[in-house]
Design a protein around this motif. Structure first.
Motif, mmCIF file in Angstrom:
data_model
loop_
_atom_site.group_PDB
_atom_site.id
_atom_site.type_symbol
_atom_site.label_atom_id
_atom_site.label_comp_id
_atom_site.label_asym_id
_atom_site.label_seq_id
_atom_site.Cartn_x
_atom_site.Cartn_y
_atom_site.Cartn_z
ATOM 1 N N HIS A 254 0.811 -1.223 0.000
ATOM 2 C CA HIS A 254 0.000 0.000 0.000
ATOM 3 C C HIS A 254 0.846 1.276 0.000
ATOM 4 N N LEU A 255 2.175 1.125 0.056
ATOM 5 C CA LEU A 255 3.046 2.301 0.205
ATOM 6 C C LEU A 255 3.765 2.649 -1.095
ATOM 7 N N ALA A 256 4.010 3.954 -1.282
ATOM 8 C CA ALA A 256 4.788 4.409 -2.433
ATOM 9 C C ALA A 256 6.253 4.086 -2.197
ATOM 10 N N LYS A 257 6.900 3.517 -3.225
ATOM 11 C CA LYS A 257 8.344 3.259 -3.183
ATOM 12 C C LYS A 257 9.010 4.237 -4.134
ATOM 13 N N ILE A 258 9.972 4.965 -3.619
ATOM 14 C CA ILE A 258 10.573 6.071 -4.374
ATOM 15 C C ILE A 258 12.073 5.842 -4.555
ATOM 16 N N LEU A 259 12.519 5.865 -5.807
ATOM 17 C CA LEU A 259 13.954 5.757 -6.110
ATOM 18 C C LEU A 259 14.614 7.121 -5.973
ATOM 19 N N GLU A 260 15.780 7.125 -5.345
ATOM 20 C CA GLU A 260 16.589 8.351 -5.248
ATOM 21 C C GLU A 260 18.014 8.022 -5.669
ATOM 22 N N THR A 261 18.114 7.223 -6.708
ATOM 23 C CA THR A 261 19.420 6.752 -7.168
ATOM 24 C C THR A 261 20.081 7.827 -8.037
ATOM 25 N N PRO A 262 21.404 7.804 -8.151
ATOM 26 C CA PRO A 262 22.087 8.880 -8.884
ATOM 27 C C PRO A 262 21.900 8.812 -10.406
ATOM 28 N N TYR A 263 21.947 9.977 -11.018
ATOM 29 C CA TYR A 263 21.920 10.065 -12.480
ATOM 30 C C TYR A 263 23.167 9.378 -13.044
ATOM 31 N N ILE A 264 23.013 8.826 -14.248
ATOM 32 C CA ILE A 264 24.148 8.203 -14.932
ATOM 33 C C ILE A 264 24.437 9.036 -16.187
ATOM 34 N N ASP A 265 25.626 9.568 -16.317
ATOM 35 C CA ASP A 265 25.998 10.458 -17.433
ATOM 36 C C ASP A 265 24.961 11.565 -17.610
ATOM 37 N N ASP A 266 24.603 12.213 -16.521
ATOM 38 C CA ASP A 266 23.625 13.299 -16.526
ATOM 39 C C ASP A 266 22.226 12.888 -16.954
ATOM 40 N N LYS A 267 21.965 11.584 -16.992
ATOM 41 C CA LYS A 267 20.616 11.138 -17.369
ATOM 42 C C LYS A 267 19.977 10.372 -16.212
ATOM 43 N N PRO A 268 18.660 10.595 -16.018
ATOM 44 C CA PRO A 268 17.979 9.856 -14.944
ATOM 45 C C PRO A 268 17.924 8.364 -15.275
ATOM 46 N N PRO A 269 18.198 7.501 -14.308
ATOM 47 C CA PRO A 269 18.194 6.054 -14.534
ATOM 48 C C PRO A 269 16.831 5.411 -14.278
ATOM 49 N N TYR A 270 15.829 6.260 -13.975
ATOM 50 C CA TYR A 270 14.607 5.743 -13.355
ATOM 51 C C TYR A 270 13.772 4.842 -14.253
ATOM 52 N N LYS A 271 13.677 5.186 -15.555
ATOM 53 C CA LYS A 271 12.861 4.365 -16.436
ATOM 54 C C LYS A 271 13.387 2.923 -16.438
ATOM 55 N N GLU A 272 14.689 2.790 -16.607
ATOM 56 C CA GLU A 272 15.304 1.455 -16.668
ATOM 57 C C GLU A 272 15.196 0.749 -15.310
ATOM 58 N N GLU A 273 15.419 1.494 -14.247
ATOM 59 C CA GLU A 273 15.366 0.865 -12.921
ATOM 60 C C GLU A 273 13.947 0.403 -12.580
ATOM 61 N N ILE A 274 12.959 1.205 -12.985
ATOM 62 C CA ILE A 274 11.561 0.823 -12.721
ATOM 63 C C ILE A 274 11.203 -0.429 -13.510
ATOM 64 N N ILE A 275 11.600 -0.471 -14.778
ATOM 65 C CA ILE A 275 11.316 -1.668 -15.606
ATOM 66 C C ILE A 275 11.955 -2.896 -14.969
ATOM 67 N N ALA A 276 13.217 -2.753 -14.582
ATOM 68 C CA ALA A 276 13.945 -3.908 -14.016
ATOM 69 C C ALA A 276 13.297 -4.388 -12.720
ATOM 70 N N LEU A 277 12.931 -3.451 -11.848
ATOM 71 C CA LEU A 277 12.367 -3.835 -10.548
ATOM 72 C C LEU A 277 10.956 -4.406 -10.683
ATOM 73 N N LYS A 278 10.222 -3.892 -11.666
ATOM 74 C CA LYS A 278 8.829 -4.284 -11.849
ATOM 75 C C LYS A 278 8.695 -5.741 -12.274
ATOM 76 N N ASN A 279 9.530 -6.142 -13.217
ATOM 77 C CA ASN A 279 9.402 -7.492 -13.789
ATOM 78 C C ASN A 279 10.044 -8.534 -12.884
ATOM 79 N N ILE A 280 9.235 -9.487 -12.457
ATOM 80 C CA ILE A 280 9.831 -10.575 -11.664
ATOM 81 C C ILE A 280 9.984 -11.802 -12.562
#
Ligand code: FE
Ligand code: FE
Ligand code: ZN
Length: 280
Positions: A254-280
């Motif tokens: 029921h809780l929001a999970k929020i990534l605060e991981t560092p940018y890679i080469d000035d680009k946010p890593p979030y799209k890739e990290e969300i895809i990776a974490l989502k798929n089991i």
């Protein structure tokens, strides 16, 4: 639905609408923003921030209002008993931030408990309690989620006991919650590889009903290092499997999970990290 997102920016001209668009571009179902620059107290008026349009876009994409998390500015230090001016300006800014967060339609605002700046943990906690009692006097709406800290410097909130002590001493414990940061608790010495045990301990000391937000970060340092340096998911000492286990934990559904991981080469890593974490 899995509530997984990241920290998002909020900037002119689109402000909160832009933040929601950014979150959607990552495939996120939750997001976290600052209501203004975290290192100063200059703030753009609420009516300029496209809040209604942002709420509409969230609703169209099934993002619940309570999954829009606010992070309080980190220059607030309610634990500072050495400089009265720091405590006072922290109270003033926190009161503004509470009103702004309510204006954002948020349910939770994450706050670092504070650093005692060598006055000692007990004085620091007393000061935090005093500060929270002042700002919560007229607040019956927004939950202030105290973040678990890595224990770097003189940070308070390095253990569940310290957080529990604050909650037990304030006048309105019902207005407090907890933000669990995976990097921070690992750096503070908790063994997140046995996450069920960590949750059990949390439940025994604070109570799982107090858990409000999860910050999902890997750590550049070993368990107990007290450093607080976030690593990208799978690139740190916690590792991908444990973080994925945490993200999908049924007790946190029921809780929001929020990534605060560092940018890679000035680009946010979030799209890739969300895809990776989502798929089991
Ligand atoms: Fe934080
Ligand atoms: Fe965090
Ligand atoms: Zn951190």
């Amino acid at each position: 639905m899995l509530k997984l997102g990241s920290h998002c920016s909020m900037k002119a001209p689109d402000y909160l609408l832009g933040s929601v668009q950014e979150a959607l571009s990552y495939g996120a179902t939750a997001l976290m923003v600052y209501t203004g620059a975290p290192q100063n107290s200059r703030r753009t008026a609420l009516d300029k921030l496209n809040i209604e349009a942002a709420h509409k876009l969230m609703a169209e994409n099934n993002i619940e209002k309570q999954d829009l998390i606010i992070h309080a500015p980190y220059l607030i230090n309610l634990a500072n008993t050495k400089k009265q001016a720091t405590f006072d300006s922290g109270i003033e800014l926190l009161q503004i931030e509470i009103q702004r967060s309510i204006g954002f339609g948020a349910k939770y605002m994450v706050l670092h408990p504070g650093a005692h700046v060598s006055a000692g943990v007990e004085l620091g906690i007393e000061s935090i309690v005093k500060g929270l009692d002042i700002v919560n006097q007229d607040n019956n709406e927004l939950i202030i989620a105290l973040e678990t800290m890595a224990g770097k410097g003189t940070e308070i909130g390095r253990s569940f006991e310290e957080i529990a002590e604050i909650i037990s001493k304030v006048k309105k414990p019902e207005m407090l919650g907890v933000c669990l940061d995976t990097c921070h608790i690992h750096d503070a010495g908790y063994d997140v590889s046995d996450f069920d045990q960590v949750l059990e301990e949390f439940d025994a000391i604070i109570g799982l009903d107090k858990l409000s937000v999860i910050h999902v970060n890997d750590s550049k340092n070993i368990k107990g290092a007290k450093k607080d340096r976030h690593a990208n998911i799978g690139d740190g000492e916690i590792g991908f499997d444990i973080l994925q286990y945490i993200v999908h934990h049924p007790k946190l559904a029921h809780l929001a999970k929020i990534l605060e991981t560092p940018y890679i080469d000035d680009k946010p890593p979030y799209k890739e990290e969300i895809i990776a974490l989502k798929n089991i």
